[in-house]
Design an enzyme around this catalytic site. Structure first.
Site, mmCIF file in Angstrom:
data_model
loop_
_atom_site.group_PDB
_atom_site.id
_atom_site.type_symbol
_atom_site.label_atom_id
_atom_site.label_comp_id
_atom_site.label_asym_id
_atom_site.label_seq_id
_atom_site.Cartn_x
_atom_site.Cartn_y
_atom_site.Cartn_z
ATOM 1 N N LYS A 23 122.869 16.510 60.138
ATOM 2 C CA LYS A 23 122.483 17.850 60.579
ATOM 3 C C LYS A 23 122.471 17.842 62.102
ATOM 4 O O LYS A 23 122.003 16.872 62.711
ATOM 5 C CB LYS A 23 121.101 18.180 60.020
ATOM 6 C CG LYS A 23 120.610 19.584 60.370
ATOM 7 C CD LYS A 23 119.238 19.869 59.746
ATOM 8 C CE LYS A 23 118.781 21.289 60.007
ATOM 9 N NZ LYS A 23 117.450 21.581 59.417
ATOM 10 N N SER A 57 117.298 25.781 56.526
ATOM 11 C CA SER A 57 118.182 25.754 57.657
ATOM 12 C C SER A 57 119.278 24.682 57.580
ATOM 13 O O SER A 57 120.262 24.775 58.315
ATOM 14 C CB SER A 57 117.367 25.510 58.935
ATOM 15 O OG SER A 57 116.763 24.222 58.909
ATOM 16 N N SER A 106 113.629 23.633 54.413
ATOM 17 C CA SER A 106 115.014 23.558 54.914
ATOM 18 C C SER A 106 115.886 22.462 54.324
ATOM 19 O O SER A 106 117.082 22.424 54.604
ATOM 20 C CB SER A 106 115.020 23.425 56.435
ATOM 21 O OG SER A 106 114.662 24.639 57.028
#
Lengths: 490, 95
Positions: free
Chosen positions: A76, A151, A175
């Protein structure tokens, strides 16, 4: 090759039936051909990955190499990677190249993993749809008109589409678990303090926790094993030994007590999702799990408490972006104040600005007690709810989300509707507990996740329950069709 | 709490955020919605619950007062929008 698990791929390269370079090339090829339709990657580090794969092959040739040697993963874009652009999904950091590695990145490097690149995400991890990214929305591989969740939407979509067998993520209010549920992959958010936050760009420091996505609990166990552990560079990292997760996967579930919070099955939960979750719980019941109803009475206060605590911490954490030391700077500033204001005004997107202003407000004189202090007290009540329930049960189970993936654009203009996505995931963050999302079925062709919440440092138990569930089901093996992705990409 | 454009301007100033005039109304609307939701907390009887600042109620760990980081000024300043001779450049502060 992309349908194989990490465990299978690792066995293949250890037997030298295939090289790490071939594995990495295969996945890079999939990224090139399919990701244009998903937008899951912000940066693909092809040369770097191939060089690392080469090193992995040399180590394996010499009969060496730890658990993940030569295995492709993705990070990420919130994890700092030395020499590799790290944007956090923001214009503010669009050209930022960190001079150091996050501890989680460094640990996965040490374990031999080969990072293919950095995945897309909501800006500064603020979002539940991956639509707030400066680099554009990510699309759900199961339906390109729908969101992958957020997210960590890029990581989830990349694993779901078979662009990479595993990826890192972070979970501040859901997330990891929410995008895992919406894309049909396995995701785990460990106990707060289990994975180092060093080099993980801060959003809300008392809630942020790193974890991972994989195709199965078995694979997630290997990745988490490599990421977890004490780090003196993170002052809230917990100095406690990391158990051998793989060794505990097969443990029998007979006699395990599992609590279903009645508040997680109340109004708002879509009937189709409810049915999928109930069937999943029946599967566990058949393995001897004792299912009991429990109550977490303050559940409905979790979203309001979170949207005071998280923005408050964010407003403080994001004060560092000043257009001076690194990050975006506006053109031709008139004076220092203009430099700060315009660099931040132009560098941050709408959702980030909203949260900074909410945070500033709830921390300001005259409102601090009514909002921030009160939210912290409510946080205590939510945490105490869990403490009481864990006196009776070993694991909590329920839905991850109220509904499957929603359409792109459906909620982006209504922040409160977007925030309510995380009603079942936020409570575990407020309490600091570990949670997982496990693929449990489909509603109208869209994946649904089963959420498991464990007691503090109970990651091993969660992985064990998820693994036993995955031995009895094949939901985690289902893959999205590639025609639409290929058509869109070409 | 109903936010007006002037309240947004004040928060934006305190947050050092430049907000375009045409965006003030929309931010006022959004912030009102968010704070209305958060306002529900005020109706809760929290009894004697103590504020929870950290999930594990840990005390801050201390370390020995020794240098652990090397001098990486050049690497750090290579990321700066404007740096020269080892200094970060900003608009003139003192006239």
């Amino acid at each position: 090759m992309h349908t194989k698990s990490l465990k299978e791929l690792s066995a293949l390269i250890r037997r030298r039936e295939v090289s790490s370079r071939e594995v990495v090339e295969h996945f890079l090829d999939r990224v090139r051909s399919l990701d244009p339709s998903l937008n899951g990657f912000v940066t693909v580090a092809e040369e770097r990955a191939l060089a690392r794969a080469q090193q992995a092959d040399e180590r394996l040739g010499a009969g060496q190499g730890p658990a993940l040697t030569g295995m492709p993963i993705a990070h990420k874009d919130i994890f700092c990677t030395r020499g590799l652009r790290t944007t956090c999904g923001s214009r503010m950091l669009a050209d930022f190249t960190p001079p150091f590695d996050a501890t989680a990145v460094q640990k996965l490097d040490t374990a031999g993993a080969v990072a293919l690149g950095k995945t897309n995400m909501d800006e500064f991890a603020m979002g539940s749809s991956n639509e707030t990214s400066y680099f554009g929305a990510v699309r759900n591989p199961w339906d390109l008109e729908r969101v992958p969740g957020g997210s960590s939407g890029g990581s989830a979509a990349a694993v779901a589409a078979g662009l990479v067998p595993a990826a890192t993520g972070t979970d501040t209010g859901g997330s990891i678990r929410q995008p895992a549920a919406l894309t049909g992959v396995t995701g785990i958010k460990p106990t707060y303090g289990r994975v180092s936050r060093y080099g993980m760009i801060a959003f809300a420091s008392s809630l942020d926790q790193g974890g991972c996505f994989a195709r199965s609990a078995e694979d997630a166990a290997v990745v988490l094993q490599a990421m977890a552990g004490f780090d003196p560079k993170d002052s809230t990292s917990v100095d406690q030994a990391v158990p051998d997760y793989a060794a505990g996967l097969e443990r029998e579930l007979k006699g395990l007590r599992m609590g279903l919070p009645r508040e997680y099955f109340a109004e708002g939960l879509e009937p189709g999702v409810k049915a999928v979750v109930q069937q999943a719980i029946e599967v566990l019941g058949e393995q001897g799990v004792e299912v009991v109803e429990v109550s977490l009475p303050h559940t409905e206060l979790a979203v309001p408490a979170y949207y005071v605590v998280a923005p408050a911490e964010a407003s403080s954490n994001l004060a560092r972006y000043d257009g001076v030391r690194y990050g975006y700077r506006c053109a031709d500033p008139l004076d220092l104040e203009d430099l700060y204001k315009r660099s931040r005004g132009e560098g941050f997107g709408r959702e980030v600005k909203r949260r900074i202003m909410v945070g500033t407000y709830v921390l300001s004189h005259g409102y601090y007690d009514a909002y921030y202090l009160q939210a912290q007290k409510v946080r205590r009540l939510i945490s105490d709810d869990f403490r009481r329930v864990f006196e009776q049960v070993d694991v909590i189970a329920g839905p991850v989300t109220q509904a499957p993936a929603f359409r792109l654009g459906e909620k982006i203009d209504d922040p409160v509707a977007m925030y309510l996505n995380d009603i079942y995931t936020i409570p575990a963050n407020l309490a600091g507990l570990p949670g997982m999302s496990v693929p449990a079925g489909f509603v109208d062709g869209l994946p649904v996740g089963l959420q498991l919440i464990g007691n503090y440092f109970g990651e091993g138990r969660l992985l064990n329950v998820a693994h036993r569930f995955q031995q009895a089901t094949d939901w985690h093996r289902r893959r999205p069709a590639e025609d639409a992705m290929r058509a869109e990409a070409s | 709490m109903s936010f007006q454009s002037s309240d947004v301007s004040k928060m934006a100033h305190l947050s050092r955020l430049a907000i375009e005039d045409q965006d003030l109304t929309r931010f006022a609307h959004d912030l009102s919605d968010i704070l209305e939701m958060a306002g529900r907390l005020q109706e809760v009887d929290v009894g004697d619950a103590g504020p929870m600042a950290h999930p594990l109620d840990l005390t801050q760990r201390l370390r020995a007062d020794v240098v652990t980081e090397g001098d990486e000024r050049e690497a750090f300043q290579s990321q700066a929008p404007a740096a020269e001779d080892g200094l970060y450049l900003v608009p003139r502060v003192i006239e």
